[in-house]
Design an enzyme around this catalytic site. Structure first.
Site, PDB file in Angstrom:
ATOM      1  CB  CYS A   1      -0.697   0.008   1.031  1.00  0.00           C
ATOM      2  SG  CYS A   1      -2.239  -1.398   0.986  1.00  0.00           S
TER       3      CYS A   1
ATOM      4  CG  HIS B   1      -3.046   3.348   1.957  1.00  0.00           C
ATOM      5  ND1 HIS B   1      -3.637   3.165   1.128  1.00  0.00           N
ATOM      6  CD2 HIS B   1      -3.002   2.574   3.400  1.00  0.00           C
ATOM      7  CE1 HIS B   1      -3.701   1.700   1.282  1.00  0.00           C
ATOM      8  NE2 HIS B   1      -3.311   1.323   2.251  1.00  0.00           N
TER       9      HIS B   1
ATOM     10  CG  ASN C   1      -6.662  -0.922   1.590  1.00  0.00           C
ATOM     11  OD1 ASN C   1      -6.677  -0.070   0.904  1.00  0.00           O
ATOM     12  ND2 ASN C   1      -6.234  -1.278   2.568  1.00  0.00           N
TER      13      ASN C   1
END
EC number: 2.3.1.180
Length: 330
Positions: free
Chosen positions: A114, A254, A284
């Site tokens: 990520c 993020h 996500n």
């Protein structure tokens, strides 16, 4: 050699299919209230047939090239941040290079989960500033839903698929990446991982039966590490840029979990109205989450010419990365 690498183009691509919390209620033992309370997510995009990593990356890359006003033939380097490649090799960036028409441009993948977009932004910027590249197409894309156990309500509610892309070009004026702080803690690698399918644990019928090909994560521990490292690296990046949180127009974190975002903002003492959040619509999307958010922030005029933005991320590895950018596009 250039002093800076400006972001001159940007684009995104997401799958057509929308999976809502109501849809998930019919698949696993969960509820819209449970998901929203714990994650802040209402819906996410799910890749269907043909919407693989290279396909979404090509679409996002073409959008970024169009925004930059560049022909693909002018691109000399293609970088892709992903941990869900089309196949183990060759690099999916090579497929993207061919797909956008950047013939004979250098092409390679980077893997930082990520945190991949900020890691890759540092790599792309360094190449432009050193003179190793002039026009870089940098894409971040992940399709995590192919690695999800749809019977596990703790993970299947979290992830969505998508791609975001930027074009970087030389600039003598302060623009693009001004500072960047990267970090990792390999001793915590097992807190979030896909165990099977690599050289350590090749996929076997026995491992597949155990579900070792799916994403595993220790959510409680991930939360603690994420908030601590995102906040600490953010302060370090701001200090390196000679700025404070008061100078930043927008924080783009993020998009993992609303609780993580809120806790990080609290540590940074930044009000939530200066923090960009869109995970309610996308979930996500791993490495793609920051560039997708960046594109939408620009479209919504929450990031304007001359503004400073703080990017901060955290992912499997464990990895973390924060950066300060100056937006130079009108």
């Amino acid at each position: 050699m250039a002093n800076f690498a400006a972001i001159t183009g940007w684009g995104m691509a997401v799958p057509e299919r929308v999976l809502t919390n109501a849809d998930l209620e019919r698949m696993v033992e969960t509820s819209d209230e449970w998901i929203q309370t714990r994650t802040g997510i209402r819906e996410r995009r799910i890749a269907g047939p043909g919407e693989h990593t290279s396909a979404l990356s090509i679409a996002a890359g073409r959008a970024a090239l169009a925004r930059a006003g560049l022909d693909a033939a002018q691109i000399d380097t293609v970088i892709l941040a992903t941990c869900t490649p089309d196949r183990p090799f060759p690099a999916t960036a090579c497929t993207v290079q061919a797909g956008v028409g950047a013939r004979r441009a250098a092409a390679f993948d980077i893997v930082a989960a990520c945190s991949g977009f900020v890691y890759g932004l540092q790599v792309a910027t360094s190449m432009v500033r050193s003179g190793a590249a002039r026009n870089v197409l940098f894409v971040a894309c992940d399709i995590f839903t192919h690695f999800i156990n749809w019977n596990d309500r703790n993970t299947c509610v979290l992830f969505g698929d998508g791609a975001g892309a930027v074009v970087l070009q030389p600039s003598d004026e302060p623009a693009g990446l001004l500072s960047c702080v990267l970090g990792a803690d390999g001793e915590q690698e097992d807190l979030m991982a896909v165990d099977a399918g690599g050289t350590r644990l090749p996929a076997t019928p026995e491992l597949l039966e155990e579900g070792r090909q799916y994403v595993f994560m220790n959510g409680r521990e991930i939360f603690k590490h994420a908030v601590r490292e995102m906040a600490a690296s953010s302060f370090d990046a701001l200090q390196a840029a000679g700025l404070s949180t008061d100078d930043v127009a927008l924080v783009i974190p993020h998009q993992a979990n609303l609780r993580i975002i809120e806790a990080t903002a609290k540590r940074l003492e930044v009000p939530l109205d200066r923090v960009f959040v869109n995970l309610d619509r996308y979930g996500n999307t791993s490495a793609a989450s920051i560039p997708i958010a960046l594109v939408e922030a620009v479209e919504q005029q929450r990031l304007r010419k001359g503004d400073y933005a703080l990017l901060t991320s955290f992912g499997g590895g464990l990895t973390w990365a924060s950066a300060v950018i100056r937006w130079s596009a009108g």
